[in-house]
Design an enzyme around this catalytic site. Structure first.
Site, PDB file in Angstrom:
ATOM      1  N   ASP B  94       0.809  -1.230   0.000  1.00  0.00           N
ATOM      2  CA  ASP B  94       0.000   0.000   0.000  1.00  0.00           C
ATOM      3  C   ASP B  94       0.835   1.269   0.000  1.00  0.00           C
ATOM      4  OD1 ASP B  94       0.939  -0.437   2.600  1.00  0.00           O
ATOM      5  OD2 ASP B  94      -0.683   0.754   3.446  1.00  0.00           O
ATOM      6  N   GLU B  95       2.080   1.181  -0.427  1.00  0.00           N
ATOM      7  CA  GLU B  95       2.940   2.361  -0.361  1.00  0.00           C
ATOM      8  C   GLU B  95       3.939   2.306  -1.510  1.00  0.00           C
ATOM      9  OE1 GLU B  95       5.114   4.631   3.379  1.00  0.00           O
ATOM     10  OE2 GLU B  95       5.030   2.452   3.346  1.00  0.00           O
TER      11      GLU B  95
END
Lengths: 371, 348
Positions: B94-95
């Site tokens: 998620d990054e």
């Protein structure tokens, strides 16, 4: 059972044999020396099941028999005693051993000699004889190149190749390789086997300068016999890589320079090299060799220039400095030659002068430069 | 993404909205993988044992993880990123870092792009994301944490120096808890304090990473956004529902783990020279044992036998385990920046 012996003479034999004893043996009795007394001779054995050493010494005894004696406590006792005659008395009922010196009595618990593992006998062997000094040189010059990598068992030893009139010793760890050839040998057979490092390190320390050594071997074991000593070792059961296939035949660029000066330069430059790769650069032109290294992580760098003679195209090639330092360290010649081809192919390192009847060839793979 | 796994669960199960939830196992062996912002108010954090989390927040709702769903969302946001630039370096599911200096939409403003991306993520996934915008990776990463959740922070070149000077060293990306404490003991609390030390002093105190500290506090970070990040290790671990005491069962579990990481290595064509065995005892004490070889471990059989040897090396220490893990490091692709020691081409 009772026998007398000089403490210094016994200590000498035990220190030699103790090399075979493992620090943490699989069987407790392997922490002992096996004493076998027969007709006024004491036969001493020590083993770790793979490597065994037998030696013998004259004694005055009243009977024949065997007993296993704890090695550590006996060695410490003898080391602490000034040289003098000592007497061992073995109680055959309970195997208690009493040592009598001029100072007093020391008692330790022996074990049943019959429980000591059988040491292999030289059955169905072939043999050859070599000079102790030459074998010692051969082992010293090869053993450092053998591998410690457990994933490559064959390379954990030195390869002995017997070729009727030659004994060839080879060691490699896939990065460096040494081939040592001893001529003027007489053997009935042509064969090869791999001897583990541990046994050869013991052998190296024990080999006589002036005597010959008999090397006997069968499929499973090798036996080195000299003087009153026999060193027995289980062979490594693996296939040795075809080392001849990696020795380059056409390395056109020839660098010749003074050995010790080159080695000392590499030692200094290596201080500044990356600590994991030990990478040094050799930049070779007509008449000079520039040795340099840098460690980007710490902003360290060093450069030296050496004089040399060079026949070939200008070349920049990287090597692990530690390998070169070790290899140069076992050569004896005042000057050495490096035969090179490209920065990604093996370089040959050779002495300019050789000992009579001996031939040594060293091979090292470069470190491939990243940019 | 903000509280990624927890937010996905709250999105898909409206009854969880506004409630303190934790994704992860609630069993006594469980660990919190992600906590919603409601749970974070109670001090619940990811990687915390579930038992601790429950003590901090008794009304905490545990939700089982659904990694396939998170992976799908991850893929969705990745496609949005790739619509702007190919220079996308994922840090986790998620990054990611994006280099939008040159972007497919020809937009001049990175801030504008960040706002668009956040809007598009919200529209297509129903989830909020936070962004940090700056002129290097380090500053962008630090900035992304400033206005979390659902926020954006821009650090312009003019703002960088005062921002870093005021920033607590504990918030520097790359300075962990232990290093921050060590710095505090040296009287270094913020970027301004850190700047008082020369590069040589920092290298002396902290080793080569000292160079990195010296640079980042001056906003010097020239690392490129690398779409093919280099892995440092390949590993896998499992926590067992019941402690394992039987040697053969431990060995069987290690054999399975070795199989898993071997598949990863094979797929990545990236083999390592070091194998580390990790064992966690019932009292949470962790034992790590490793062995390094001179060449890469390339066969599954070798991996398994070394793993078993590491376990059996000193059995008395590892007689009861709640977790076993294996990791291979010293990967060959990691060292590609340095020279590579070549090997003879033996025909084994």
């Amino acid at each position: 059972m009772k026998f007398s012996i000089s403490s210094a003479e016994l200590l000498k034999q035990l220190q030699l044999a103790s090399g075979a004893i493992a620090s943490n043996p699989v069987l407790p009795i392997l922490e002992d020396f096996l004493f076998t007394i027969q007709n006024n001779k004491l036969h001493i054995a020590a083993s770790d099941l793979e490597t065994s050493i037998l030696t013998e010494v004259d004694i005055m005894s009243d009977a024949n028999g065997t007993v296993a004696v704890p090695a550590k406590i006996l060695l410490e006792t003898l080391k602490a005693l000034p040289p003098q005659p000592i007497t061992f008395t073995v109680n055959e009922e309970n195997l208690a051993i009493e040592i009598t010196s001029a100072y007093g009595k020391y008692r330790l618990a022996g074990e049943n000699g019959g429980d000591f593992p059988k040491i292999p006998e030289p059955d169905a062997v072939d043999s050859l004889k070599v000079s102790g000094a030459a074998l010692s040189r051969g082992v010293t010059k090869t053993i450092f190149a053998a591998s410690n990598d457990e994933l490559r068992p064959a390379m954990n030893g030195v390869y002995f190749q017997i070729d009727f009139s030659k004994l060839i010793l080879v060691a490699t760890d896939a990065h460096k390789l040494v081939k040592f050839t001893l001529g003027n040998i007489t053997s009935e057979v042509s064969t090869s086997f791999i001897v583990p490092k541990k046994a050869l390190n013991l052998l190296k320390g024990a080999l006589p300068e002036k005597e010959d050594v008999e090397i006997s071997f069968n499929k499973a074991n090798v036996f080195f016999s000299f003087g009153n000593v026999r060193l027995i070792c289980r062979l490594i059961d693996a296939r040795y890589p075809d080392y001849n296939a990696v020795i380059p035949v056409d390395n056109p660029h020839l660098l010749t320079l003074e050995r010790v000066g080159f080695q000392n330069s590499l030692k200094r430059i290596a201080i500044y090299a990356n600590k994991t790769t030990n990478q040094v650069l050799l930049n070779i032109t007509d008449s000079s060799l520039t040795v340099s290294a840098q460690d980007l992580d710490f902003s360290n760098e060093a450069t030296e220039q050496l004089s040399c003679t060079y026949e070939g195209k200008p070349l920049t090639i990287g090597f692990n400095a530690r390998f070169l330092v070790e290899m140069l360290g076992v050569l004896e010649s005042d000057d050495v030659k490096m035969e090179l081809s490209t920065p990604s192919r093996a370089g040959l390192l050779l002495p300019v002068e050789e000992n009579e009847g001996e031939d040594i060839l060293m091979l090292v793979m470069p470190v491939m430069l990243s940019n | 993404m903000d509280a990624f796994y927890a937010s996905v669960e709250q999105r898909d199960r409206p009854e969880l909205k506004g409630k303190p939830i934790a994704v992860g196992g609630s069993s006594k062996r469980g660990v919190v993988a992600s906590a919603s912002y409601e749970a974070r108010q109670y001090g619940v954090r990811s990687a915390m044992p579930s038992m601790t989390a429950m003590r901090l927040c008794p009304q905490l709702i545990f939700v089982k993880s659904r990694f396939e769903v998170y992976q799908d969302v991850s893929q969705q946001i990745r496609e949005i990123f790739l619509d702007y630039t190919d220079l996308v370096e994922p840090l986790s599911l998620d990054e990611a870092y994006l280099d939008v200096t040159e972007n497919k939409h020809g937009k001049a403003s990175a801030t504008q792009i960040a706002m668009e991306i956040r809007q598009r993520i919200l529209e297509s996934t129903g989830l909020t994301a936070s962004a940090g915008v700056s002129f290097n990776k380090f500053l962008a990463k630090v900035a992304s944490d400033i206005n979390k959740p659902d926020g954006i922070k821009v650090i312009t070149p003019a703002e960088a120096t005062p921002f870093l000077e005021a920033l607590s060293v504990a918030r520097f990306h790359g300075i962990g808890k232990v290093t921050a404490q060590k710095m505090n003991r040296m009287g270094i609390f913020n970027g301004k304090d850190l700047k008082q030390f020369s590069e040589i002093e920092l290298v002396k105190r902290f080793g080569k990473v000292g160079r990195y500290y010296y640079k980042i506090v001056r906003a010097e970070d020239f690392r490129e956004v690398n779409p093919n990040r280099i892995r440092k290790s390949i590993g896998a671990e499992r926590t067992f529902s019941e402690d394992i005491v039987d040697l053969q069962e431990m060995k069987d579990r290690l054999t399975q783990l070795a199989g898993i990481i071997f598949q990863y290595m094979k797929k990545a064509d990236n083999y390592g020279r070091t194998l580390t065995l990790k064992a966690k005892m019932p009292d949470f004490k962790v034992i790590n044992r490793s062995r390094t070889f001179s060449s890469e471990i390339r066969h599954l059989d070798d991996l398994i036998s070394v793993a078993h040897e590491l376990l059996e090396e000193n059995r008395t220490d590892i007689d009861r385990v709640r977790l076993l893990g294996l990791a291979v490091s010293n990967l060959m692709k990691e060292h590609s920046g340095e020279g590579i020691q070549l090997e003879f081409d033996f025909d084994y």
